[in-house]
Motif scaffolding. Sequence first.
Motif, PDB file in Angstrom:
ATOM      1  N   PHE A   1      -7.414  -3.923  11.066  1.00  0.00           N
ATOM      2  CA  PHE A   1      -7.406  -2.610  10.408  1.00  0.00           C
ATOM      3  C   PHE A   1      -6.410  -2.632   9.255  1.00  0.00           C
ATOM      4  CE2 PHE A   1      -5.976   1.696   9.636  1.00  0.00           C
ATOM      5  CZ  PHE A   1      -7.178   2.391   9.599  1.00  0.00           C
ATOM      6  N   GLY A   2      -6.836  -2.096   8.120  1.00  0.00           N
ATOM      7  CA  GLY A   2      -5.910  -1.942   6.996  1.00  0.00           C
ATOM      8  C   GLY A   2      -5.423  -3.255   6.407  1.00  0.00           C
ATOM      9  N   GLY A   3      -6.237  -4.298   6.498  1.00  0.00           N
ATOM     10  CA  GLY A   3      -5.870  -5.573   5.881  1.00  0.00           C
ATOM     11  C   GLY A   3      -5.056  -6.466   6.784  1.00  0.00           C
ATOM     12  N   LYS A   4      -3.852  -6.031   7.198  1.00  0.00           N
ATOM     13  CA  LYS A   4      -2.970  -6.937   7.942  1.00  0.00           C
ATOM     14  C   LYS A   4      -2.740  -6.541   9.392  1.00  0.00           C
ATOM     15  CE  LYS A   4       1.500  -6.799   7.526  1.00  0.00           C
ATOM     16  NZ  LYS A   4       2.880  -6.879   7.034  1.00  0.00           N
ATOM     17  N   TYR A   5      -3.213  -5.368   9.804  1.00  0.00           N
ATOM     18  CA  TYR A   5      -2.912  -4.875  11.153  1.00  0.00           C
ATOM     19  C   TYR A   5      -4.097  -5.067  12.094  1.00  0.00           C
ATOM     20  CZ  TYR A   5       0.740  -2.509   8.492  1.00  0.00           C
ATOM     21  OH  TYR A   5       1.790  -2.250   7.662  1.00  0.00           O
ATOM     22  N   ARG A   6      -3.837  -4.806  13.384  1.00  0.00           N
ATOM     23  CA  ARG A   6      -4.907  -4.638  14.360  1.00  0.00           C
ATOM     24  C   ARG A   6      -4.738  -3.243  14.956  1.00  0.00           C
ATOM     25  NH1 ARG A   6      -7.676  -9.233  14.695  1.00  0.00           N
ATOM     26  NH2 ARG A   6      -6.612 -11.159  14.150  1.00  0.00           N
ATOM     27  N   ILE A   7      -5.815  -2.677  15.485  1.00  0.00           N
ATOM     28  CA  ILE A   7      -5.789  -1.272  15.905  1.00  0.00           C
ATOM     29  C   ILE A   7      -4.672  -1.011  16.918  1.00  0.00           C
ATOM     30  CG2 ILE A   7      -7.130   0.528  17.082  1.00  0.00           C
ATOM     31  CD1 ILE A   7      -9.675  -0.767  15.826  1.00  0.00           C
ATOM     32  N   ILE A   8      -4.433  -1.954  17.828  1.00  0.00           N
ATOM     33  CA  ILE A   8      -3.420  -1.737  18.872  1.00  0.00           C
ATOM     34  C   ILE A   8      -2.004  -1.661  18.318  1.00  0.00           C
ATOM     35  CG2 ILE A   8      -2.960  -4.164  19.470  1.00  0.00           C
ATOM     36  CD1 ILE A   8      -3.125  -3.101  22.483  1.00  0.00           C
ATOM     37  N   ASP A   9      -1.783  -2.130  17.087  1.00  0.00           N
ATOM     38  CA  ASP A   9      -0.442  -2.063  16.498  1.00  0.00           C
ATOM     39  C   ASP A   9       0.074  -0.631  16.405  1.00  0.00           C
ATOM     40  OD1 ASP A   9      -0.445  -4.797  16.120  1.00  0.00           O
ATOM     41  OD2 ASP A   9      -1.125  -4.696  14.038  1.00  0.00           O
ATOM     42  N   PHE A  10      -0.832   0.337  16.275  1.00  0.00           N
ATOM     43  CA  PHE A  10      -0.412   1.726  16.042  1.00  0.00           C
ATOM     44  C   PHE A  10       0.203   2.351  17.299  1.00  0.00           C
ATOM     45  CE2 PHE A  10      -3.092   0.440  12.631  1.00  0.00           C
ATOM     46  CZ  PHE A  10      -2.470   0.978  11.519  1.00  0.00           C
ATOM     47  N   PRO A  11      -0.479   2.337  18.464  1.00  0.00           N
ATOM     48  CA  PRO A  11       0.200   2.878  19.646  1.00  0.00           C
ATOM     49  C   PRO A  11       1.428   2.065  20.060  1.00  0.00           C
ATOM     50  CG  PRO A  11      -1.978   2.005  20.233  1.00  0.00           C
ATOM     51  CD  PRO A  11      -1.911   2.037  18.747  1.00  0.00           C
ATOM     52  N   LEU A  12       1.389   0.728  19.889  1.00  0.00           N
ATOM     53  CA  LEU A  12       2.568  -0.082  20.240  1.00  0.00           C
ATOM     54  C   LEU A  12       3.759   0.274  19.355  1.00  0.00           C
ATOM     55  CD1 LEU A  12       1.192  -3.704  20.891  1.00  0.00           C
ATOM     56  CD2 LEU A  12       2.252  -2.182  22.563  1.00  0.00           C
ATOM     57  N   SER A  13       3.518   0.449  18.050  1.00  0.00           N
ATOM     58  CA  SER A  13       4.594   0.823  17.131  1.00  0.00           C
ATOM     59  C   SER A  13       5.105   2.222  17.436  1.00  0.00           C
ATOM     60  CB  SER A  13       4.100   0.743  15.676  1.00  0.00           C
ATOM     61  OG  SER A  13       3.725  -0.588  15.357  1.00  0.00           O
ATOM     62  N   ASN A  14       4.177   3.134  17.775  1.00  0.00           N
ATOM     63  CA  ASN A  14       4.595   4.484  18.167  1.00  0.00           C
ATOM     64  C   ASN A  14       5.546   4.437  19.367  1.00  0.00           C
ATOM     65  OD1 ASN A  14       3.050   5.721  16.190  1.00  0.00           O
ATOM     66  ND2 ASN A  14       1.322   6.142  17.542  1.00  0.00           N
ATOM     67  N   CYS A  15       5.255   3.535  20.324  1.00  0.00           N
ATOM     68  CA  CYS A  15       6.099   3.440  21.522  1.00  0.00           C
ATOM     69  C   CYS A  15       7.521   3.048  21.146  1.00  0.00           C
ATOM     70  CB  CYS A  15       5.520   2.420  22.510  1.00  0.00           C
ATOM     71  SG  CYS A  15       4.111   3.044  23.446  1.00  0.00           S
ATOM     72  N   ILE A  16       7.677   1.963  20.406  1.00  0.00           N
ATOM     73  CA  ILE A  16       9.038   1.489  20.116  1.00  0.00           C
ATOM     74  C   ILE A  16       9.758   2.450  19.172  1.00  0.00           C
ATOM     75  CG2 ILE A  16       8.583  -0.092  18.169  1.00  0.00           C
ATOM     76  CD1 ILE A  16      10.769  -0.808  21.301  1.00  0.00           C
ATOM     77  N   ASN A  17       9.010   3.078  18.232  1.00  0.00           N
ATOM     78  CA  ASN A  17       9.627   4.078  17.351  1.00  0.00           C
ATOM     79  C   ASN A  17      10.053   5.323  18.118  1.00  0.00           C
ATOM     80  OD1 ASN A  17       9.356   2.537  15.007  1.00  0.00           O
ATOM     81  ND2 ASN A  17       7.328   3.347  14.533  1.00  0.00           N
ATOM     82  N   SER A  18       9.424   5.557  19.276  1.00  0.00           N
ATOM     83  CA  SER A  18       9.758   6.724  20.101  1.00  0.00           C
ATOM     84  C   SER A  18      10.796   6.391  21.173  1.00  0.00           C
ATOM     85  CB  SER A  18       8.499   7.260  20.793  1.00  0.00           C
ATOM     86  OG  SER A  18       7.501   7.591  19.872  1.00  0.00           O
ATOM     87  N   GLY A  19      11.297   5.152  21.156  1.00  0.00           N
ATOM     88  CA  GLY A  19      12.325   4.771  22.128  1.00  0.00           C
ATOM     89  C   GLY A  19      11.778   4.374  23.487  1.00  0.00           C
ATOM     90  N   ILE A  20      10.465   4.072  23.569  1.00  0.00           N
ATOM     91  CA  ILE A  20       9.877   3.626  24.847  1.00  0.00           C
ATOM     92  C   ILE A  20       9.843   2.096  24.835  1.00  0.00           C
ATOM     93  CG2 ILE A  20       7.795   3.649  26.278  1.00  0.00           C
ATOM     94  CD1 ILE A  20       7.174   6.403  24.933  1.00  0.00           C
TER      95      ILE A  20
END
Length: 424
Positions: A33-52
């Motif tokens: 998705f978006g050239g360099k990402y994969r779809i799962i990167d979004f929820p995983l990034s949300n987790c670490i950005n949210s302190g989980i």
Amino acid sequence: MIKKEMIAMLLAGGQGSRLGVLTAKVAKPAVAFGGKYRIIDFPLSNCINSGIDTVGVLTQYQPLRLNSHIGIGIPWDLDRNVGGVTILPPYEKSTNSEWYTGTANAIYQNLDYMESFNPDYVLILSGDHIYKMDYEVMLDYHKEHNADVTIAAMPVPLEEASRFGIVVADEEGHINDFQEKPKEPRSNLASMGIYIFSWPVLKDALVKMSDEPSCDFGKHVIPYCHENGKRLFAYEYNGYWKDVGTLGSYWEANMELIDLIPEFNLYEEFWKIYTNSSILPPQYISDQAVVERSIISNGSEIYGEVRNSVIGAGVVIGKGTVVRDSIIMKDTVIGENGVIDKSIIAENVRIGDHVTLGIGSDVPNKEKPAIYSFGLVTIGENSVIPSNVQIGKNTAISGVTEAEDYPNGVLESGETLIKAGERV
């Protein structure tokens, strides 16, 4: 004993059959998705950005690429001694063995994993949505309202509401009713498939509903909690959120990234999206190339024209070839003097010279009209398209094809070409 306030369970085992040939050999959350990402990167990034810092990823369908992409979680800072990211496939048990048969059944089969962290709260996520959300804010809302279950929900147009689980809530956000894909919705507040459960409530519901065939959150667990007088609240979300479960929504979400003012911004400093990137040389754009309003990833070589498109890493676009309104995934090579219009081309595809994609009229696909629509040409990974062929709209191709597969050098609009041995 280990103690975590909140852990996340990320459901990433779905086949994603509505993405057709794109998910023939790969789980939907692992699609680029978006050239360099994969779809799962979004929820995983949300987790670490949210302190989980504790995430269980439940995999099932074609997990190889997903597993190797996640690895031990280094790009998301999830390589922890305690917690971190853990891949949770179905496994053989002493009494009986079964695949994950529903969203709640998958979580139920991992009760021991959750129990080992003694959490106060469990966050349930889907692995196939594109969005940015601070789950910590949602947890604060859950605590403030002394909720047993909090469902993230967002307003949708009323005419589309029957496609979703709908929550009916009062002004305080207290949920009075929950309708799973209703014919006549009583509200336009759609469940996003993101839930926070207080751990004792989740555990009780999963155990009590464990005999339900294909046990699901929307159909079984949420109604069970509601019927048993638990406190259910809707957490209203008004940011960007996209379920990229169809070819049309997947194409749209990619195209929205290249709007002059993108609604979904990948370039924000304070909420980064992390991914497992290869070490690649920079992009090369020749002096004769033309690039207009596009994303061009590292390692790509552009010798032709690229307009309004998303180009993955290591893609080569030959001299004289024009690419418009298309998504081209990594390591694909396109020959010279071709035209690529409104196409989704998966990874490692080889396209010959003088090839035209997206010709003709918008005829519905004969085999799977609900999947191969939106006027798109969809080509599965590792496919080969020979030189001098023309391919129409609402078409799908998968496998190594040869000139004789194209009568008079044309694959008409609405046709599907899947070579023997391919499973789609």
